[in-house]
Design a protein around this motif. Sequence first.
Motif, mmCIF file in Angstrom:
data_model
loop_
_atom_site.group_PDB
_atom_site.id
_atom_site.type_symbol
_atom_site.label_atom_id
_atom_site.label_comp_id
_atom_site.label_asym_id
_atom_site.label_seq_id
_atom_site.Cartn_x
_atom_site.Cartn_y
_atom_site.Cartn_z
ATOM 1 N N GLY A 37 -15.107 1.842 1.387
ATOM 2 C CA GLY A 37 -13.450 2.128 1.126
ATOM 3 C C GLY A 37 -13.942 3.262 -0.044
ATOM 4 N N ARG A 38 -12.618 2.875 -0.463
ATOM 5 C CA ARG A 38 -12.038 4.231 -1.479
ATOM 6 C C ARG A 38 -10.853 3.944 -1.923
ATOM 7 N NH1 ARG A 38 -9.925 10.132 0.086
ATOM 8 N NH2 ARG A 38 -9.091 9.347 2.289
ATOM 9 N N LYS A 39 -10.951 4.529 -3.182
ATOM 10 C CA LYS A 39 -8.991 3.747 -3.805
ATOM 11 C C LYS A 39 -8.182 4.923 -3.587
ATOM 12 C CE LYS A 39 -11.065 2.414 -8.428
ATOM 13 N NZ LYS A 39 -10.800 2.633 -9.004
ATOM 14 N N PRO A 40 -7.271 4.954 -3.416
ATOM 15 C CA PRO A 40 -5.664 5.265 -3.351
ATOM 16 C C PRO A 40 -5.782 6.605 -4.177
ATOM 17 C CG PRO A 40 -5.324 2.915 -3.209
ATOM 18 C CD PRO A 40 -6.694 3.007 -3.739
ATOM 19 N N ASP A 41 -5.376 7.389 -3.531
ATOM 20 C CA ASP A 41 -5.294 8.455 -4.631
ATOM 21 C C ASP A 41 -3.605 7.985 -4.436
ATOM 22 O OD1 ASP A 41 -4.649 10.371 -6.025
ATOM 23 O OD2 ASP A 41 -5.863 11.636 -4.793
ATOM 24 N N LEU A 42 -3.320 7.945 -6.023
ATOM 25 C CA LEU A 42 -1.965 7.601 -6.278
ATOM 26 C C LEU A 42 -1.290 9.006 -6.920
ATOM 27 C CD1 LEU A 42 -2.900 4.496 -8.289
ATOM 28 C CD2 LEU A 42 -1.917 4.304 -6.322
ATOM 29 N N GLU A 210 -8.551 16.430 3.083
ATOM 30 C CA GLU A 210 -7.618 15.655 2.589
ATOM 31 C C GLU A 210 -7.712 15.762 1.031
ATOM 32 O OE1 GLU A 210 -5.401 11.533 2.218
ATOM 33 O OE2 GLU A 210 -7.992 12.343 1.013
ATOM 34 N N ILE A 211 -9.044 15.465 0.439
ATOM 35 C CA ILE A 211 -9.302 15.046 -1.312
ATOM 36 C C ILE A 211 -8.534 16.213 -1.940
ATOM 37 C CG2 ILE A 211 -10.445 15.165 -3.046
ATOM 38 C CD1 ILE A 211 -12.550 12.662 -1.198
ATOM 39 N N ARG A 214 -4.428 17.390 -0.925
ATOM 40 C CA ARG A 214 -3.551 16.716 -2.232
ATOM 41 C C ARG A 214 -2.867 17.669 -3.550
ATOM 42 N NH1 ARG A 214 -2.824 12.078 -2.326
ATOM 43 N NH2 ARG A 214 -3.284 10.642 -0.887
ATOM 44 N N ASP B 32 -18.323 5.135 -2.906
ATOM 45 C CA ASP B 32 -17.829 4.857 -1.931
ATOM 46 C C ASP B 32 -17.752 6.404 -0.769
ATOM 47 O OD1 ASP B 32 -17.050 7.911 -2.522
ATOM 48 O OD2 ASP B 32 -14.864 7.055 -3.569
ATOM 49 N N ASN B 283 -4.346 8.085 -11.170
ATOM 50 C CA ASN B 283 -5.477 7.344 -11.000
ATOM 51 C C ASN B 283 -6.014 6.266 -12.283
ATOM 52 O OD1 ASN B 283 -5.593 7.771 -8.151
ATOM 53 N ND2 ASN B 283 -6.329 9.777 -8.571
#
Lengths: 219, 443, 364
Positions: A37-42, A210-211, A214, B32, B283
């Motif tokens: 998993g990974r945290k969504p980027d807000l 992807e990272i 953004r 992660d 974040n």
Amino acid sequence: MNALEFLAWVRGPGLDLALAVFALGVVWRLIEIYTLGRKPDLAPPRRVPAASGWHTLWRRMLPPPGMFRRSPVSYVGGYVFHLGLAIVVFFFIPHIQLIKALLGLSWPGLPSPVIDAVTVVTLAAMVVVLIDRVRRPVKRYLSTFEDYFVWVLTFLPVLTGYLAVKHLWLPYTTMLALHILSAELLIALLPFTKLFHAFTAWGSRWFNGEINARRGVPV
Amino acid sequence: MSSTALQAHNSTRATRGASLERAVEVLKEVIDAPIASYFSSCVHCGLCAEACLFYTETGEPKYTPIHKLEPLRRVWEREYTLLGRVKKWLGLSKPLTDEELGAWRELVYDSCTMCGRCSLVCPVGNDLVYMIRKLREGMALAGHAPPGVVAATRRTVEIGSPMGIRWPAVAAQIKHVEAETGLKVPIDQAGAEYMLLLSSMEIINFPEYLSAIARIMHVAGKTWTLCSEAFEATNSGIQIGVSDIARVIVARVVNAAERLQVKTVVSPECGHAYFALRWDGPNLMGRPFGFEVKHVLEVLDEFRVQGLIRTEGFEEGRLTFHDPCQIVRRGGVIEPQRHLMQMIARDFVEMDETGKYNWCCGGGGGVSANEEAEGLRLAAFKRKKAQLEACGAQTLVTACANCRIVLEEGLEHYQMALPVVGLTELVAKHLAQDDGRRQDEEG
Amino acid sequence: MNELQERLAWRGISRRGFLKYCTMLASLMALPPAAGQAMAEALARARRPAVIWLPFQECTGCLESITRSHTPTIEGLIFDALSLDYSETLMAAAGHQAEQALKRAVEDNAGRFILVIDGSVPTGLNGAYSCIAGRSNLDLLREVAPKAAVVIAMGSCAAFGGIPAARPNPTGAVAISEIVRDKPLVNIPGCPPIPVVMTGVIAHYLTFGSLPELDRLRRPRAFYGETIHDRCYRRPFYDRGLFAKSFDDEGARQGWCLFELGCKGPVTYNACAHVKWNDHTSFPIESGHGCIGCSEPGFWDAGGFYRPLSAPAGPLKLAAGAVAAGAAVGVAVAIANRARKGAARAAHVTATVADLEKADGGER
């Protein structure tokens, strides 16, 4: 066990076992890795990130500016042996027959003299890459037993394949069986060694692309 | 004691002060899927070293970026892979020790500016700087962050700024700027379009920045404000790598901006401040903001495009631009500075590797606040020195106060007489005094 | 003129033709040309060692190959002329007479005769699967073999167990070499073997008093030194990547390589491709069928005659299960990982600047 029995074993139960270990390992490790998993980027993104992730898959095929000059052996050696392996593995007609038997897919192969030449070049590139690993301070510093072990694991199928086709050293049947056996070792251990980059490099590139996309940086 | 109970016990014990247990726990939290994918992909090709100026300028293999991540890799392997668990169970892998983490401080802090260049070259696609940032979470909570960075972080949290500056010092600057420009510097003005942030470095060393902004905003006809409770943009929490602390710092800005109901918060000429607010901020806060975050270069370029500002005359001689890593490679502000440079320079040359491929000044990511790293930083500067010599620039322009200080120190150390200027100041210097909008109406 | 030459002349084969044949034999065995002359003389000698031919668990194909493949064969004629002291199939005598003949031949020639055996030896049920005159092959072999000068295992069954020994091998069939361990023994595998190989070996023994050079599997190196694939006239098509995909496609009509149709030429060591069959007329590949590898040990169980050599030799039994097992392991690890990570997250205590240094003053 005679040579033909040995060959029949590696073509039969041996292959079955190797493919089973491979399938088990690949499925297990892919799940193990990608379910973490990974945290969504807000942060509001600058670009469409997923698209750039896909783009990075291909972008990383080429050396970034200035890098080729800094480590030419890594790039030339790396390209030659990866492409060489791909050609030999996927365009040698007996290999296509194997894939056809396993998956039902087939495509035209390349003539034997071409495969022979590519094999020799691939072997040479792998030797060069090994020498570079031993001689280049950074690579030597990073290298563990696994790096050398995996080199042998990759080198052997190519070497034995060549020896078999060229009728060198051992009778063809035995050499062919050794070739298949070494290839089976390779595929069975692939999911559990750094060779697994064959699967995860795509995910890694995608994540990186992807990272950074953004933030508006095509990497 | 069951393993869950043991874990609970460990974590209770680890709640006060820095400790190895706490470090491992926090690393377990931050590992992660991308990290698992990255470590599974590494083939030890060593190409990341070729992108790291701490390796290229010292030739020391230990500065290879992937090697710097070894403690993180070991935690991942032991905790999150079945083979690693089996090895751990069989006693075939050693647990991470406090001494090892201590030994890694030089690699994780002193010789890494989090410039992210390695992330750009890795052939399997590993985002190494992403991992360094996460490893720092553990390093800091193990008590292995460099004293200089710890002190800066403490000052930021306790005083409000890494250099220990309080509002009165800013107020004094404002008075000075108002006298110099004859313009009012708005303070705590609710409903302003832009809320401006400053970095300590600008308040102490480069007051030109504030006056430049005052003039540009005036000409552009924009409403703006400073906030007396949140003037500091820098975020040592990001540099030391502790999200909990970074959140406290970033929350000051977010709360102030939302209270003042500004449309846009303008990050100053500071690299990591922009990254902290624009990319890490939402974040850390766990929510998107009610305002936009822009780097001052982005704002200036928008003004240029909208015809709100024009310039007159050009700088003499050859100019080049040093791309601050956190704004450019890590922040995505790549083109605005080039348009702005064209406005003020007739002879603008790029360095050989530039834009997202730039080389770091050597002082980012907390390195400039870390006295122990000074020797390394100066060694790393040789790369920038060579780039500057090759392009033959007579003036070095940049857009990060930290870069600017590090560049000035490096140039002085290597006895190079090259002025370093902020791009915002240069734009202000050549600002055409007539109002841009009036020009448009006449035209 | 001796008996052999008379017989040959009677069938229209001149002395010159016979000599030519012997020279060919010598050259096939990589012997100097003079050896051909010597062989002709040795074969024609009036007194030769006796030959006893024992048929065990076999189909008589080997004998047919030598005597009846075409008419007339020089091999067949030579064979006729050899003093065949005992052969169930060929001899006129039957019953007790035949048994008597065998007993006499063995006793009269003890230590000197050539023992030819076709067929494997069943060892199950104490050898009861194959008996002649109430005696098992196993018993007979144990009695006769020690008295022979040399043993020739004729055909794949005798040499390697052959089809009777194919899985599941109900009779417990084994090769002659499994039973006869202390005699000079030569294997002439093939199902059936090439006739000229047989005569070549016998001529060599008669001429030089020894067996020709053998390989690891005790086959005459001269005939089994190269693979069918290496000497195959279709080899250039293999090298160029031109393959027949079915037995009646354009590739098959063009005579392209039969590898994809399962040809075992690459792993079959035999002389078919250059010696050929039926008076040097043809061999299986030339007739449009892939080599089935009949002269190799275990050929029947080597993964199917029509399956390409590089294809799996058997069905994949584990793959589907392995995918399921991998998924199970992966999911279990994923659940454990998430629990571990969740626990770390739950135990998280917000860090403050006080946590940047060790509580006890730390290392510094």
